[in-house]
Design a protein around this motif. Structure first.
Motif, PDB file in Angstrom:
ATOM      1  N   PRO A 111       0.885  -1.152  -0.115  1.00  0.00           N
ATOM      2  CA  PRO A 111       0.048  -0.097   0.027  1.00  0.00           C
ATOM      3  C   PRO A 111       0.965   1.279  -0.002  1.00  0.00           C
ATOM      4  O   PRO A 111       0.441   2.142  -0.727  1.00  0.00           O
ATOM      5  N   ASP A 112       2.130   1.198   0.754  1.00  0.00           N
ATOM      6  CA  ASP A 112       2.710   2.409   0.781  1.00  0.00           C
ATOM      7  C   ASP A 112       3.447   2.700  -0.737  1.00  0.00           C
ATOM      8  O   ASP A 112       4.306   3.928  -0.546  1.00  0.00           O
ATOM      9  N   VAL A 113       3.411   2.002  -1.571  1.00  0.00           N
ATOM     10  CA  VAL A 113       4.084   2.265  -2.829  1.00  0.00           C
ATOM     11  C   VAL A 113       3.368   2.456  -3.954  1.00  0.00           C
ATOM     12  O   VAL A 113       3.453   2.654  -5.279  1.00  0.00           O
ATOM     13  N   ARG A 114       1.753   2.209  -3.781  1.00  0.00           N
ATOM     14  CA  ARG A 114       0.898   2.057  -4.974  1.00  0.00           C
ATOM     15  C   ARG A 114       0.694   3.470  -5.539  1.00  0.00           C
ATOM     16  O   ARG A 114       0.477   3.741  -6.603  1.00  0.00           O
ATOM     17  N   ASP A 115       1.071   4.611  -5.048  1.00  0.00           N
ATOM     18  CA  ASP A 115       1.003   5.999  -5.326  1.00  0.00           C
ATOM     19  C   ASP A 115       1.971   5.958  -6.323  1.00  0.00           C
ATOM     20  O   ASP A 115       1.971   6.999  -6.766  1.00  0.00           O
ATOM     21  N   THR A 116       2.997   5.130  -6.689  1.00  0.00           N
ATOM     22  CA  THR A 116       4.092   5.312  -7.618  1.00  0.00           C
ATOM     23  C   THR A 116       3.509   4.694  -8.682  1.00  0.00           C
ATOM     24  O   THR A 116       4.415   4.755 -10.109  1.00  0.00           O
ATOM     25  N   TYR A 117       2.638   3.716  -8.756  1.00  0.00           N
ATOM     26  CA  TYR A 117       1.961   3.182 -10.021  1.00  0.00           C
ATOM     27  C   TYR A 117       0.873   3.949 -10.678  1.00  0.00           C
ATOM     28  O   TYR A 117       0.093   4.328  -9.733  1.00  0.00           O
ATOM     29  N   TRP A 118       0.667   3.471 -11.703  1.00  0.00           N
ATOM     30  CA  TRP A 118      -0.847   4.291 -12.155  1.00  0.00           C
ATOM     31  C   TRP A 118      -1.733   2.892 -12.787  1.00  0.00           C
ATOM     32  O   TRP A 118      -2.769   3.170 -13.239  1.00  0.00           O
ATOM     33  N   CYS A 119      -0.906   1.860 -13.340  1.00  0.00           N
ATOM     34  CA  CYS A 119      -1.687   0.947 -14.122  1.00  0.00           C
ATOM     35  C   CYS A 119      -1.234  -0.438 -13.809  1.00  0.00           C
ATOM     36  O   CYS A 119      -0.037  -0.813 -13.974  1.00  0.00           O
ATOM     37  N   VAL A 120      -1.999  -1.495 -13.897  1.00  0.00           N
ATOM     38  CA  VAL A 120      -1.805  -2.902 -14.138  1.00  0.00           C
ATOM     39  C   VAL A 120      -1.949  -3.061 -15.556  1.00  0.00           C
ATOM     40  O   VAL A 120      -3.128  -2.815 -16.016  1.00  0.00           O
ATOM     41  N   CYS A 121      -0.955  -3.824 -16.247  1.00  0.00           N
ATOM     42  CA  CYS A 121      -1.021  -3.781 -17.737  1.00  0.00           C
ATOM     43  C   CYS A 121      -1.028  -5.396 -18.194  1.00  0.00           C
ATOM     44  O   CYS A 121      -0.022  -5.897 -17.409  1.00  0.00           O
ATOM     45  N   ALA A 122      -1.909  -5.795 -18.870  1.00  0.00           N
ATOM     46  CA  ALA A 122      -1.875  -7.208 -19.238  1.00  0.00           C
ATOM     47  C   ALA A 122      -2.150  -7.354 -20.696  1.00  0.00           C
ATOM     48  O   ALA A 122      -2.141  -6.352 -21.372  1.00  0.00           O
ATOM     49  N   THR A 165      -8.275   5.571 -10.957  1.00  0.00           N
ATOM     50  CA  THR A 165      -9.264   6.697 -11.607  1.00  0.00           C
ATOM     51  C   THR A 165      -8.871   7.954 -11.271  1.00  0.00           C
ATOM     52  O   THR A 165      -9.069   9.037 -12.182  1.00  0.00           O
ATOM     53  N   ALA A 166      -8.437   8.371 -10.243  1.00  0.00           N
ATOM     54  CA  ALA A 166      -8.049   9.694  -9.684  1.00  0.00           C
ATOM     55  C   ALA A 166      -7.081  10.206 -10.745  1.00  0.00           C
ATOM     56  O   ALA A 166      -6.967  11.663 -11.006  1.00  0.00           O
ATOM     57  N   LEU A 167      -6.107   9.599 -11.425  1.00  0.00           N
ATOM     58  CA  LEU A 167      -5.107  10.114 -12.053  1.00  0.00           C
ATOM     59  C   LEU A 167      -5.722  10.322 -13.406  1.00  0.00           C
ATOM     60  O   LEU A 167      -5.444  11.221 -14.294  1.00  0.00           O
ATOM     61  N   LEU A 168      -6.637   9.499 -14.018  1.00  0.00           N
ATOM     62  CA  LEU A 168      -7.481   9.786 -15.317  1.00  0.00           C
ATOM     63  C   LEU A 168      -8.358  11.082 -15.029  1.00  0.00           C
ATOM     64  O   LEU A 168      -8.485  11.679 -16.047  1.00  0.00           O
ATOM     65  N   ILE A 187      -2.447   9.552 -23.191  1.00  0.00           N
ATOM     66  CA  ILE A 187      -2.275   9.699 -21.784  1.00  0.00           C
ATOM     67  C   ILE A 187      -1.523   8.777 -21.294  1.00  0.00           C
ATOM     68  O   ILE A 187      -0.743   8.780 -20.163  1.00  0.00           O
ATOM     69  N   TRP A 188      -1.426   7.413 -21.864  1.00  0.00           N
ATOM     70  CA  TRP A 188      -0.520   6.301 -21.383  1.00  0.00           C
ATOM     71  C   TRP A 188       1.073   6.892 -21.379  1.00  0.00           C
ATOM     72  O   TRP A 188       1.822   6.613 -20.297  1.00  0.00           O
ATOM     73  N   ASN A 189       1.208   7.644 -22.328  1.00  0.00           N
ATOM     74  CA  ASN A 189       2.764   8.336 -22.280  1.00  0.00           C
ATOM     75  C   ASN A 189       2.944   9.312 -21.471  1.00  0.00           C
ATOM     76  O   ASN A 189       3.840   9.103 -20.623  1.00  0.00           O
ATOM     77  N   ARG A 190       1.685  10.118 -21.299  1.00  0.00           N
ATOM     78  CA  ARG A 190       2.075  11.060 -20.114  1.00  0.00           C
ATOM     79  C   ARG A 190       2.193  10.709 -18.917  1.00  0.00           C
ATOM     80  O   ARG A 190       2.901  11.178 -18.072  1.00  0.00           O
ATOM     81  N   LEU A 191       1.203   9.698 -18.365  1.00  0.00           N
ATOM     82  CA  LEU A 191       1.263   9.118 -16.937  1.00  0.00           C
ATOM     83  C   LEU A 191       2.542   8.365 -16.846  1.00  0.00           C
ATOM     84  O   LEU A 191       3.082   8.002 -15.750  1.00  0.00           O
ATOM     85  N   GLY A 192       2.769   7.444 -17.896  1.00  0.00           N
ATOM     86  CA  GLY A 192       3.955   6.751 -17.867  1.00  0.00           C
ATOM     87  C   GLY A 192       5.181   7.332 -17.633  1.00  0.00           C
ATOM     88  O   GLY A 192       6.304   6.728 -17.177  1.00  0.00           O
ATOM     89  N   ARG A 193       5.293   8.595 -17.756  1.00  0.00           N
ATOM     90  CA  ARG A 193       6.591   9.198 -17.426  1.00  0.00           C
ATOM     91  C   ARG A 193       6.636   9.599 -15.760  1.00  0.00           C
ATOM     92  O   ARG A 193       7.829   9.742 -15.555  1.00  0.00           O
ATOM     93  N   GLU A 194       5.570   9.774 -15.378  1.00  0.00           N
ATOM     94  CA  GLU A 194       5.696   9.972 -13.950  1.00  0.00           C
ATOM     95  C   GLU A 194       5.123   8.790 -12.730  1.00  0.00           C
ATOM     96  O   GLU A 194       5.715   8.849 -11.909  1.00  0.00           O
ATOM     97  N   TYR A 195       4.672   7.671 -13.492  1.00  0.00           N
ATOM     98  CA  TYR A 195       4.235   6.831 -12.676  1.00  0.00           C
ATOM     99  C   TYR A 195       4.750   5.213 -13.498  1.00  0.00           C
ATOM    100  O   TYR A 195       4.835   5.450 -14.518  1.00  0.00           O
TER     101      TYR A 195
END
Length: 322
Positions: A111-122, A165-168, A187-195
């Protein structure tokens, strides 16, 4: 965890059932399904109304004037109640354990590292061949940034993700009256640079390729030409934000994107303005060097549109009228 499934729909009454049936069969049940009807003129409203009456799934149906997929996604995200959300197209279907697989993977993160992620990708499979679309990830449960995704490992092909959702909500797709399509990669590119992403080598969605002439195919050539202004933003963003860091990992990639920038800028009569939007001298040099390719692609589009697309579309219209 509660999930919001968002499905933009435009005249998809004949295919939307795939998504509906797959959601009914999900082993993970804690979700809402938000259908954003983007100005449909078919039986979408009646079809969804029948589903709302016959099942206990939480189906939210919104009607709006036609504005394109990015606009529809933004509407769905605004009202989404889930901690995470997923964008499921109106002609695709989730595997029965798709949501559970994605949710279980997200919950393995501390839980303490989830804020550094934005997506589970499959992974995604083709509906006809049942083969994986595109590349596998380098390993299962790998954590990577957006730059590593594109330029280090060069992972290609459609993928499917469960996103915060909050990031979107705070990073909506750009909207304007003169275009109705912006690539999801914007959007994937922009968020993928930060998270970061956490990526799994498991198939969670079945992708149905458009059939027939493809007039309604959002990613088809005709719609890409019409919505050139939406595509340019993605190309300019990549050249401005990724070129300086990743050029030597993928030089061909950047020359291709620079050529596409010229191609769509000519279509939208904004070549000089887009050139001025480039932030670095190296970006300007690469766009100039690739301009002959971009101009050739533009001419090819014009010929294709005039001698192939327009005659076939006119024929289809005549057949519909008769």
């Amino acid at each position: 965890m509660f999930i919001s499934i968002i499905t933009p729909a435009y005249n998809r009454a004949e295919t939307l059932h795939r998504c509906y049936e797959s959601l009914k069969e999900q082993s993970f049940k804690s979700f809402e399904w938000i259908i954003v009807d983007d100005g449909s003129t078919d039986e979408t409203a009646q079809t969804v109304s029948a589903w709302q009456s016959e099942c206990d799934m939480d189906i939210i149906y919104i009607q709006k004037p036609n504005g394109g997929k990015p606009s529809a996604v933004n509407h769905g995200v605004k009202i989404a109640n889930g901690e995470m959300c997923a964008i499921v197209d109106s002609d695709d279907s989730l595997c029965n354990d798709g949501l559970k697989t994605l949710t279980d993977t997200w919950q393995t993160l501390a839980p303490d590292v989830r804020d550094t992620y934005w997506c589970v990708c499959a992974l995604v499979e083709d509906s006809v061949t049942r083969q994986i679309v595109g590349d596998l990830f380098p390993s299962d449960n790998i954590t990577i940034t957006g730059g590593e995704f594109q330029f280090k490992y060069k992972i290609e092909g459609d993928k499917f993700g469960l996103m915060r959702t909050a990031l979107l909500k705070s990073n909506p797709y750009p909207e304007a009256e003169d275009y109705k399509f912006v690539p999801e990669s914007y959007i994937w590119n922009r968020l993928g640079r930060e998270y970061k992403y956490v990526c799994i080598n498991k198939v969670v969605l079945t992708y149905y390729m458009p059939t027939g002439f493809g007039i309604g195919n959002l990613s088809g050539k005709a719609n890409r030409i019409r919505n050139a202004k939406g595509l340019i933003m993605c190309e300019v963003d990549v050249v401005n934000k990724d070129l300086h860091r990743w050029f030597f990992n993928a030089p061909i990639f950047f020359f291709k994107r620079a050529a596409q920038l010229s191609r769509y800028a000519i279509h939208s009569a904004s070549l000089m303005r887009q050139y001025k939007n480039l932030e670095s001298i190296w970006g300007k040099i690469i766009v100039l060097a690739s301009f002959p390719i971009g101009f050739t692609l533009y001419l090819g589009d014009r010929l294709w549109f005039k001698y192939y697309y327009a005659p076939i579309k006119a024929k289809l219209v005549r057949e519909t009228i008769s």
